[in-house]
Design a protein around this motif. Structure first.
Motif, mmCIF file in Angstrom:
data_model
loop_
_atom_site.group_PDB
_atom_site.id
_atom_site.type_symbol
_atom_site.label_atom_id
_atom_site.label_comp_id
_atom_site.label_asym_id
_atom_site.label_seq_id
_atom_site.Cartn_x
_atom_site.Cartn_y
_atom_site.Cartn_z
ATOM 1 N N LEU A 161 45.559 98.720 69.244
ATOM 2 C CA LEU A 161 44.939 99.822 68.510
ATOM 3 C C LEU A 161 44.849 101.066 69.401
ATOM 4 N N LEU A 162 44.476 100.867 70.663
ATOM 5 C CA LEU A 162 44.391 102.003 71.594
ATOM 6 C C LEU A 162 45.768 102.630 71.821
ATOM 7 N N GLU A 163 46.787 101.766 71.989
ATOM 8 C CA GLU A 163 48.145 102.292 72.170
ATOM 9 C C GLU A 163 48.594 103.075 70.941
ATOM 10 N N HIS A 164 48.277 102.546 69.764
ATOM 11 C CA HIS A 164 48.624 103.207 68.502
ATOM 12 C C HIS A 164 47.947 104.581 68.415
ATOM 13 N N PHE A 202 46.838 106.556 70.890
ATOM 14 C CA PHE A 202 47.409 107.527 71.832
ATOM 15 C C PHE A 202 48.804 107.960 71.406
ATOM 16 N N ARG A 203 49.632 106.962 71.068
ATOM 17 C CA ARG A 203 51.042 107.260 70.804
ATOM 18 C C ARG A 203 51.277 107.888 69.433
ATOM 19 N N ASN A 204 50.694 107.291 68.399
ATOM 20 C CA ASN A 204 51.029 107.712 67.029
ATOM 21 C C ASN A 204 50.020 108.668 66.401
ATOM 22 N N VAL A 205 48.729 108.459 66.699
ATOM 23 C CA VAL A 205 47.719 109.316 66.065
ATOM 24 C C VAL A 205 47.616 110.649 66.804
ATOM 25 N N LEU A 206 47.478 110.572 68.139
ATOM 26 C CA LEU A 206 47.382 111.823 68.916
ATOM 27 C C LEU A 206 48.750 112.340 69.337
ATOM 28 N N GLY A 207 49.709 111.438 69.500
ATOM 29 C CA GLY A 207 51.053 111.833 69.927
ATOM 30 C C GLY A 207 51.067 112.462 71.308
ATOM 31 N N VAL A 208 50.387 111.823 72.272
ATOM 32 C CA VAL A 208 50.313 112.404 73.623
ATOM 33 C C VAL A 208 50.925 111.476 74.659
ATOM 34 N N GLU A 209 51.248 112.074 75.814
ATOM 35 C CA GLU A 209 51.680 111.301 76.977
ATOM 36 C C GLU A 209 50.408 110.890 77.717
ATOM 37 N N GLN A 210 50.080 109.608 77.628
ATOM 38 C CA GLN A 210 48.810 109.157 78.180
ATOM 39 C C GLN A 210 48.663 109.428 79.674
ATOM 40 N N GLU A 211 49.774 109.304 80.419
ATOM 41 C CA GLU A 211 49.712 109.380 81.877
ATOM 42 C C GLU A 211 49.083 110.673 82.375
ATOM 43 N N ASP A 212 49.188 111.722 81.602
ATOM 44 C CA ASP A 212 48.730 113.030 82.076
ATOM 45 C C ASP A 212 47.292 113.357 81.717
ATOM 46 N N LEU A 213 46.628 112.502 80.960
ATOM 47 C CA LEU A 213 45.344 112.919 80.408
ATOM 48 C C LEU A 213 44.148 112.087 80.865
ATOM 49 N N PRO A 214 43.028 112.768 81.143
ATOM 50 C CA PRO A 214 41.787 112.056 81.382
ATOM 51 C C PRO A 214 41.233 111.559 80.045
ATOM 52 N N CYS A 215 40.333 110.578 80.104
ATOM 53 C CA CYS A 215 39.793 110.013 78.862
ATOM 54 C C CYS A 215 38.308 109.714 79.019
ATOM 55 N N LEU A 216 37.546 109.995 77.960
ATOM 56 C CA LEU A 216 36.133 109.621 77.927
ATOM 57 C C LEU A 216 35.950 108.633 76.787
ATOM 58 N N ILE A 217 35.339 107.490 77.103
ATOM 59 C CA ILE A 217 35.064 106.488 76.060
ATOM 60 C C ILE A 217 33.553 106.390 75.850
ATOM 61 N N ALA A 218 33.139 106.469 74.597
ATOM 62 C CA ALA A 218 31.722 106.280 74.252
ATOM 63 C C ALA A 218 31.562 104.862 73.741
ATOM 64 N N ASP A 219 30.618 104.118 74.317
ATOM 65 C CA ASP A 219 30.335 102.787 73.769
ATOM 66 C C ASP A 219 28.827 102.551 73.714
ATOM 67 N N PHE A 269 43.781 101.959 82.485
ATOM 68 C CA PHE A 269 44.602 102.354 83.648
ATOM 69 C C PHE A 269 45.949 101.627 83.698
ATOM 70 N N GLU A 270 45.954 100.324 83.354
ATOM 71 C CA GLU A 270 47.185 99.533 83.498
ATOM 72 C C GLU A 270 48.136 99.716 82.309
ATOM 73 N N LYS A 271 47.570 99.738 81.114
ATOM 74 C CA LYS A 271 48.424 99.748 79.922
ATOM 75 C C LYS A 271 48.591 101.145 79.330
ATOM 76 N N ILE A 272 47.452 101.843 79.148
ATOM 77 C CA ILE A 272 47.512 103.187 78.568
ATOM 78 C C ILE A 272 47.883 104.213 79.633
ATOM 79 N N LYS A 273 47.586 103.888 80.894
ATOM 80 C CA LYS A 273 47.931 104.712 82.049
ATOM 81 C C LYS A 273 47.318 106.118 81.995
ATOM 82 N N VAL A 274 45.995 106.158 81.774
ATOM 83 C CA VAL A 274 45.311 107.451 81.751
ATOM 84 C C VAL A 274 45.179 107.993 83.172
ATOM 85 N N LYS A 275 44.929 109.290 83.263
ATOM 86 C CA LYS A 275 44.785 109.954 84.554
ATOM 87 C C LYS A 275 43.420 109.641 85.186
#
Length: 397
Positions: free
Chosen positions: A103-106, A108-125, A145-151
């Motif tokens: 779901l996370l890969e979907h 980043f890739r399909n909903v936002l359409g971004v290159e994950q490697e270049d972007l910081p991320c904030l998760i609210a839980d 870090f391993e799969k989505i490869k965020v900055k």
């Protein structure tokens, strides 16, 4: 100068992973880009899709099953639907972990359409600080870090962010979403772990109660999805409980307010006993968990000199807080049970954007220059791999 400022600015992906819906977008924006059910479904592909797959040369295995996310997943009949977040917590069993990763890969890739490697991320839980949340947060950090490869990655408590979205740093946040309702005291931006009280009664349970009440009324059981739509359109919180309403009473509101169209096109009038009865579970019965009770428990657990700050800023947030009359009802219940000194100053705040309060707070926080100071960088993650749990514990709020 302008060029330097522009280069300093960075888009941060802001994710709020709720039990019912995943909200995602970029920092600095005032609403999520996308809101989708936190669900994944695996279904057998239909014949026409198999023909397409054959044309594009996909393997036989790919032809047989197909994966759907969000809204599409919910719509699949006879499909295996996996909900990776339940009662506010990411489930660490294998099918749920796989579903969450996909779901996370979907997203980043399909909903936002971004290159994950270049972007910081904030998760609210919704997890508070403390031992119980370490395993989940460690796993999320590893996936990001391993799969989505965020900055870089920051993990924040949803309640602290919900409060931040109203411009406050101190207060009692009452969050009620799809799976969980919790009362969280926040002091100077930090959720106080030992004073957080939860109940496993929220939007999902109101929908289920409405479903059983309507099945009795109509003689047929409607789908959960239809009942969710009905809840959002016609249900509300009774100002002081619904015990005194006759079973056959239609409420005094206009016809539009109590009308609902069923999937077969039939328009029905929903009785007030049902419209308020379904939501009454938030306010419990004798000895049961209730929204006012968890608020009182939270207030009574913090230091005496902090209680005044809490009751002056009771902030309601989350999808279920959108129910009409919820804030006034909570205020009147708190006023009647708190000490006379505290009851004088009770104020319940219900912001118009409260459905997405945690996401909006995350968007605001991620826009600040201090975001980089609290985020785990890729380098810190690589260097701290031997103790990811310790690293996450030190740098999550």
């Amino acid at each position: 100068m302008e060029l330097e400022c522009t280069m300093d600015e960075q888009d941060v992906v802001v994710l709020d992973t709720g039990s019912g819906f995943l909200k995602v977008g970029f920092s600095g924006e005032d609403a999520p880009r996308a809101v989708l059910p936190t669900a994944m479904a695996t279904a057998m592909a239909d014949e026409s899709r198999e023909d397409e797959a054959a044309v594009t040369g996909d393997s036989a295995a790919q032809k047989k099953s197909q994966v759907f996310y969000g809204e599409e997943a919910i719509l699949q009949e006879n499909a295996q639907i996996t909900r990776p977040v339940q009662r506010g917590e990411i489930q660490l069993t294998q099918p749920e972990k796989e579903a969450m990763e996909n779901l996370l890969e979907h997203v980043f890739r399909n909903v936002l359409g971004v290159e994950q490697e270049d972007l910081p991320c904030l998760i609210a839980d919704t997890m508070p600080l403390g031992q119980s949340s370490y395993a989940t947060r460690q796993w999320i950090a590893e996936v990001m870090f391993e799969k989505i490869k965020v900055k870089s990655l920051a993990i924040f408590n949803t309640a602290a962010l919900s409060l931040f979205s109203t411009g406050r740093t101190r207060g009692l946040v009452v969050e009620s979403g799809e799976g969980i309702t919790q009362a969280v005291p926040v002091f100077e931006g930090y959720a106080i772990p030992h004073a957080i009280f939860k109940m496993k009664v929220a939007g999902h349970d109101i929908t289920q109660r409405l479903q059983s009440m309507m099945a009795e009324e109509l003689g047929t059981k409607q789908s959960h999805r239809t009942m969710q739509a009905m809840k959002e359109k016609v249900c509300f919180v009774a100002p002081s409980g619904s015990g005194g309403i006759p079973a056959d009473a239609l409420d005094s509101g206009d016809e539009e307010a109590r009308s609902f169209e069923l999937p077969d096109g039939q328009i029905i009038q929903v009785k007030e006993k049902i419209r308020t009865g379904a939501t009454e579970i938030l306010f419990g019965g004798e000895g049961e968990a209730s929204m006012p009770k968890i608020c009182l428990d939270a207030i009574n657990t913090v230091d005496l000199d902090f209680r005044q700050d809490l009751v002056k800023s009771v902030v309601v947030a989350g999808g279920t807080s959108m129910l009409l009359n919820l804030a006034p009802r909570l205020r009147s219940e708190l006023k009647s049970t708190l000490s006379s000194e505290l009851s004088k100053t009770v104020e319940v705040v219900s912001d118009s954007q409260r459905r997405f309060a945690a996401w909006i707070g995350g968007s605001m926080f991620a826009s600040l220059s201090t975001f980089d100071q609290v985020a785990i960088t890729k380098q810190e993650y690589e260097e701290g791999k031997s103790d990811v749990r310790g690293l996450v514990a030190r740098k999550t709020f």
